[in-house]
Design an enzyme around this catalytic site. Structure first.
Site, PDB file in Angstrom:
ATOM      1  N   PRO A 213     -35.791  58.559   7.506  1.00 58.25           N
ATOM      2  CG  PRO A 213     -36.665  60.468   8.484  1.00 58.25           C
ATOM      3  CD  PRO A 213     -36.830  59.557   7.297  1.00 58.25           C
ATOM      4  CD  GLU A 214     -32.600  53.174   8.003  1.00 53.47           C
ATOM      5  OE1 GLU A 214     -32.040  52.344   8.728  1.00 53.47           O
ATOM      6  OE2 GLU A 214     -32.389  53.262   6.786  1.00 53.47           O
TER       7      GLU A 214
ATOM      8  CE  LYS B 284     -37.503  52.200  10.311  1.00 51.95           C
ATOM      9  NZ  LYS B 284     -37.949  51.796   8.976  1.00 51.95           N
TER      10      LYS B 284
ATOM     11  NE  ARG C 158     -37.053  49.641   0.910  1.00 53.96           N
ATOM     12  CZ  ARG C 158     -36.886  50.429   1.978  1.00 53.96           C
ATOM     13  NH1 ARG C 158     -37.351  50.052   3.141  1.00 53.96           N
ATOM     14  NH2 ARG C 158     -36.286  51.588   1.860  1.00 53.96           N
TER      15      ARG C 158
END
Ligand SMILES: [Zn+2]
Length: 262
Positions: free
Chosen positions: A2-3, A59, A250
């Site tokens: 979740p962002e 977030k 990432r």
């Protein structure tokens, strides 16, 4: 994971289902997600109160439960919220369940348990303790320019750094860079004024559009990278095969043709 857009969607969901009901109990099924609070203390301090309103920063979701008491939720990798009517069974991976006087319940579901639940008296104190940067949807173009252009490093790493700008994670960072037609490994200090403006606009557009669509991946525009990223995926703009590389720690997906390195 979740962002910002997912957490904003959870915030609106919580507002629509769980405000103004007296809390009659808190069931902690797995204390692993509790931070700086015990199961007993969480229940003791919330019981009899009501969730009054909510606030999101990056977030993190803050839910006000009376004077000087906020519940902080962070959704980690797999967290989400589910409101249950009295006869509905909570998911197996529900970690904490808030019960209301009308027999409704709000479940904090989190399969992988990277989520966090905490109580805090002061939201600003928490933001300072974590050294979180301003929320991605709260900053102005001039603030954005100052943050990005004065940092060494790739533009991808800067977008991901919560201490510079809070709310953007790996998926939306790639989407923003795709929309801005910028290679993720572009050095931030090399961006022109025009490029910075384009990046800022792409950030706002992507985050706002994702929120408007309640982050439903099936409804996101087919022109977005999100529905194509992954092995063998093709660029929705030029049709070439997408590339991936480790950038900013990432895996980034991008189109080497549409997002040229400056
Ligand atoms: Zn392309």
């Amino acid at each position: 994971m979740p962002e910002l857009p997912e957490v904003e969607t959870f915030r609106r969901y919580l507002d629509a289902t769980s405000l103004h009901q007296r809390i009659t109990g808190v069931e902690v099924r797995d204390a692993y997600v509790l931070k700086r609070v015990s199961a007993r203390e969480l229940a003791r301090r919330l019981k009899g109160r009501r969730f009054e309103n909510s606030h999101r920063h990056g977030k993190h979701l803050f839910v006000r439960a009376g004077d000087e008491l906020w519940l902080r939720l962070h959704f980690g990798m797999t967290g989400s919220l589910e409101y249950l009517n009295h006869d509905e069974v909570a998911p197996k991976t529900a970690r904490v369940i808030f019960r209301f006087e009308d027999n409704g319940r709000l479940a904090f579901d989190d399969q992988r348990k990277f989520g966090e639940i905490e109580l805090t008296e002061d939201v600003d104190e928490f933001l300072q303790r974590r050294r979180l940067g301003p929320d991605a949807l709260e900053i102005s173009l001039s603030q954005f320019k100052a943050i990005v252009r004065e940092r060494r490093g790739t533009v991808k790493a800067i977008l991901l750094n919560q201490q510079l700008i809070a709310g953007i994670g790996n998926l939306y960072a790639d989407e923003i860079l795709f929309r801005a037609r910028m290679h993720p490994a572009t050095e931030a200090t090399r961006l022109s004024d025009k490029n910075l403006r384009r990046l800022f606009r792409a950030m706002r557009y992507v985050l706002e559009k994702a929120i408007a669509l309640k982050t439903d991946f099936n409804r996101l525009p087919k022109s977005w990278l999100l529905t194509h990223r992954g092995k063998g995926g093709k660029c929705p703009r030029c049709g070439r095969v997408l590339k991936s590389a480790a950038i900013g720690g990432r895996t980034s997906w991008f189109c080497a043709h549409c997002q040229k390195r400056k």
